[in-house]
Design a protein around this motif. Structure first.
Motif, PDB file in Angstrom:
ATOM      1  N   GLU A  85      -3.386  -8.909  -1.769  1.00  0.00           N
ATOM      2  CA  GLU A  85      -4.249  -9.169  -0.605  1.00  0.00           C
ATOM      3  C   GLU A  85      -5.077 -10.433  -0.816  1.00  0.00           C
ATOM      4  O   GLU A  85      -5.264 -11.229   0.102  1.00  0.00           O
ATOM      5  CB  GLU A  85      -5.129  -7.949  -0.314  1.00  0.00           C
ATOM      6  N   ARG A  86      -5.540 -10.634  -2.063  1.00  0.00           N
ATOM      7  CA  ARG A  86      -6.331 -11.849  -2.354  1.00  0.00           C
ATOM      8  C   ARG A  86      -5.475 -13.098  -2.169  1.00  0.00           C
ATOM      9  O   ARG A  86      -5.905 -14.080  -1.572  1.00  0.00           O
ATOM     10  CB  ARG A  86      -6.878 -11.799  -3.774  1.00  0.00           C
ATOM     11  N   ARG A 113       0.832  -1.222   0.000  1.00  0.00           N
ATOM     12  CA  ARG A 113       0.000   0.000   0.000  1.00  0.00           C
ATOM     13  C   ARG A 113       0.861   1.265   0.000  1.00  0.00           C
ATOM     14  O   ARG A 113       0.501   2.264  -0.631  1.00  0.00           O
ATOM     15  CB  ARG A 113      -0.935  -0.004   1.210  1.00  0.00           C
ATOM     16  N   ALA A 168      -3.273  -0.139  -8.058  1.00  0.00           N
ATOM     17  CA  ALA A 168      -4.247  -0.624  -7.076  1.00  0.00           C
ATOM     18  C   ALA A 168      -4.610  -2.086  -7.346  1.00  0.00           C
ATOM     19  O   ALA A 168      -4.857  -2.862  -6.418  1.00  0.00           O
ATOM     20  CB  ALA A 168      -5.495   0.249  -7.107  1.00  0.00           C
ATOM     21  N   ASP A 169      -4.646  -2.459  -8.658  1.00  0.00           N
ATOM     22  CA  ASP A 169      -4.999  -3.853  -8.984  1.00  0.00           C
ATOM     23  C   ASP A 169      -3.957  -4.828  -8.416  1.00  0.00           C
ATOM     24  O   ASP A 169      -4.297  -5.914  -7.951  1.00  0.00           O
ATOM     25  CB  ASP A 169      -5.144  -4.027 -10.504  1.00  0.00           C
ATOM     26  N   SER A 170      -2.678  -4.423  -8.432  1.00  0.00           N
ATOM     27  CA  SER A 170      -1.629  -5.290  -7.871  1.00  0.00           C
ATOM     28  C   SER A 170      -1.818  -5.445  -6.366  1.00  0.00           C
ATOM     29  O   SER A 170      -1.675  -6.532  -5.819  1.00  0.00           O
ATOM     30  CB  SER A 170      -0.235  -4.714  -8.146  1.00  0.00           C
ATOM     31  N   VAL A 171      -2.131  -4.332  -5.695  1.00  0.00           N
ATOM     32  CA  VAL A 171      -2.348  -4.400  -4.243  1.00  0.00           C
ATOM     33  C   VAL A 171      -3.502  -5.360  -3.954  1.00  0.00           C
ATOM     34  O   VAL A 171      -3.410  -6.217  -3.069  1.00  0.00           O
ATOM     35  CB  VAL A 171      -2.633  -2.997  -3.649  1.00  0.00           C
ATOM     36  N   ASP A 172      -4.579  -5.255  -4.769  1.00  0.00           N
ATOM     37  CA  ASP A 172      -5.723  -6.155  -4.579  1.00  0.00           C
ATOM     38  C   ASP A 172      -5.307  -7.609  -4.755  1.00  0.00           C
ATOM     39  O   ASP A 172      -5.681  -8.471  -3.962  1.00  0.00           O
ATOM     40  CB  ASP A 172      -6.829  -5.857  -5.602  1.00  0.00           C
ATOM     41  N   SER A 173      -4.528  -7.885  -5.808  1.00  0.00           N
ATOM     42  CA  SER A 173      -4.193  -9.307  -6.024  1.00  0.00           C
ATOM     43  C   SER A 173      -3.246  -9.826  -4.945  1.00  0.00           C
ATOM     44  O   SER A 173      -3.307 -10.995  -4.583  1.00  0.00           O
ATOM     45  CB  SER A 173      -3.679  -9.588  -7.439  1.00  0.00           C
ATOM     46  N   THR A 196      -4.467  -9.952   6.281  1.00  0.00           N
ATOM     47  CA  THR A 196      -4.092  -8.779   5.479  1.00  0.00           C
ATOM     48  C   THR A 196      -4.202  -7.493   6.303  1.00  0.00           C
ATOM     49  O   THR A 196      -3.986  -6.403   5.793  1.00  0.00           O
ATOM     50  CB  THR A 196      -4.982  -8.655   4.223  1.00  0.00           C
ATOM     51  N   GLN A 220       1.869   1.763  -3.430  1.00  0.00           N
ATOM     52  CA  GLN A 220       0.773   2.340  -4.224  1.00  0.00           C
ATOM     53  C   GLN A 220       0.643   3.838  -3.939  1.00  0.00           C
ATOM     54  O   GLN A 220       0.577   4.659  -4.864  1.00  0.00           O
ATOM     55  CB  GLN A 220      -0.538   1.623  -3.889  1.00  0.00           C
TER      56      GLN A 220
END
Ligand SMILES: NC(=O)c1ccc[n+]([C@@H]2O[C@H](COP(=O)([O-])OP(=O)(O)OC[C@H]3O[C@@H](n4cnc5c(N)ncnc54)[C@H](O)[C@@H]3O)[C@@H](O)[C@H]2O)c1
Ligand SMILES: [Zn+2]
Length: 367
Positions: A301-302, A284, A294-299, A311, A287
């Motif tokens: 965390e997933r 984060r 942001a998409d990388s941060v989401d993946s 997380t 970012q």
């Protein structure tokens, strides 16, 4: 460092450090220990392990050492971090003296990071240093702690305060041993695997990302341990004693991770869980500073969630984390050095970050 394929399931990575150290990874390699390591020049062998690992694998490794022509001595340590102390080291010296182990003795460290760190430090300091080999039995030890020669113990309530850089003569990682590892310990190791993927190896990230639940078969484990071993070996070769700074990439996620462990009294979260939250914080921050989408941060965390890792750390006071980070920084002469991501698999070290961004992200992960 060179990774070469030996057979379908065995690999040797050649780590070119002051003392050259082959890293052998495979399924069932411990049973073939005598084939992978030449015991002939040693006067005696000392197997150091902990009570749990002794119960699981002690007998078979002792039999293998016997078969290699060396009657082994066995020193069993208590399980867990409390064994990483100077008093255990002293007990080790006494044991070696009692058994008349001379400079040609060989220590075999069979266990997780605790056994590896303590046995390695005993080897580094007994008679000014005798040879040892690492036989890591946890995922964390196979992908991380057994490689690179950092050995030592905790002192005065501080982790790894006393120690040395002392390379083993070989690291032999048998993924078959991971079958008995409790799921929580597996997740601990997985956090470090994710660390390598995010900071150094986008291909590894894609492999991990394809898995539904972070459960791996033997062939996949061999591949993961080999890949991480090669990555760590590559870093250790260029910065063996952590002088030039490159080795800091291995601390991705650990700035906040360590702070979280300290702020929660090393009780609430395991190291792997703390590092997982630390990696989210670092992602984060990356970012917020315009380095990562942001998409990388989401993946990220997933992937952590699917792997059973946290997380965030709701309920922790962000100010406690800031305090712990500051305290940690004092030991590096007040230098700010964040390891951040400039894309998946591309870590950058020693990045300064504005305090307001750090505070914002810490507030988010504590929510
Ligand atoms: N030297 C380094 O570079 C380095 C790097 C990272 C971590 N470390 C150190 O490593 C230590 C943590 O290592 P760890 O996570 O391996 O913990 P650990 O050594 O305490 O092992 C975790 C638990 O798993 C058990 N166990 C080990 N192998 C098993 C198996 N195959 N089946 C069933 N149970 C098994 C152990 O008995 C123990 O209870 C910490 O002290 C940390 O500071 C060192
Ligand atoms: Zn770690």
């Amino acid at each position: 460092m060179r990774a070469g394929k030996e057979s379908s399931t065995e690999y040797t990575i050649k780590l070119k450090t002051v003392r050259q150290c082959p890293i052998i990874v495979g399924d069932g390699v411990l049973k073939r220990l005598g084939r992978h390591f030449d015991f002939s020049g040693y006067s005696a062998t000392v197997l150091i392990t902990d009570t749990t690992v002794k119960g699981l694998y002690g007998k078979s490794v002792l039999a293998t050492l016997e078969a290699a022509g060396k009657k082994p001595h066995l020193l069993t340590l208590p399980v867990g971090e409390k064994a990483k102390s100077l008093s255990t080291v002293e007990e080790g010296y006494r044991f070696l003296l009692e058994k008349s182990i001379d400079r040609k003795g060989l220590i075999c460290a069979l266990g997780g990071g605790v056994v590896g760190d303590v046995a390695g430090y005993i080897a580094a300091s007994y008679l000014r240093g005798i040879d040892y080999i690492q036989l890591p039995t946890t995922l964390l030890a196979q992908v991380d702690s057994s490689i690179g020669g950092k050995v030592g113990v905790n002192f005065s309530g501080k982790k790894n305060m006393v120690g040395s850089f002392y390379q083993p003569r070989a690291v032999i990682s048998d993924v078959a041993l991971l079958k008995t590892l409790p799921p929580a310990e597996m997740r601990n190791g997985l956090a470090e695997v994710v660390k390598y993927a995010l900071a150094m190896d986008a291909g590894l990230f894609r492999i991990l990302d394809k898995k539904e639940k972070g459960k791996f078969n033997t062939a996949e484990l061999v591949d993961i341990v080999k890949r991480c071993g090669a990555l760590k070996a590559g870093i250790v070769e260029v910065d063996e004693t952590e002088r030039s700074g490159q080795r800091a990439i291995l601390n991705f996620g650990h700035t906040v991770g360590h702070a979280l462990e300290a702020a929660t009294g090393f009780q609430k979260l395991s190291h792997g869980q703390a590092v997982a939250v630390g990696m989210v914080a670092a992602a984060r921050i990356s970012q917020q500073t315009g380095r990562l989408g942001a998409d990388s941060v989401d993946s990220i965390e997933r992937l952590l969630s699917r792997s059973g890792l946290p997380t965030g750390c709701p309920g922790v006071d962000p100010d406690d984390l800031i305090g712990a980070i500051r305290f940690d920084k004092k030991t590096t002469l007040g230098k700010t050095g964040w390891v951040l991501l400039e894309g998946m698999g591309s870590g950058v070290v020693n990045q300064p970050v504005e305090e307001s961004i750090i505070r914002k992200v810490l507030r988010e992960i504590c929510r």
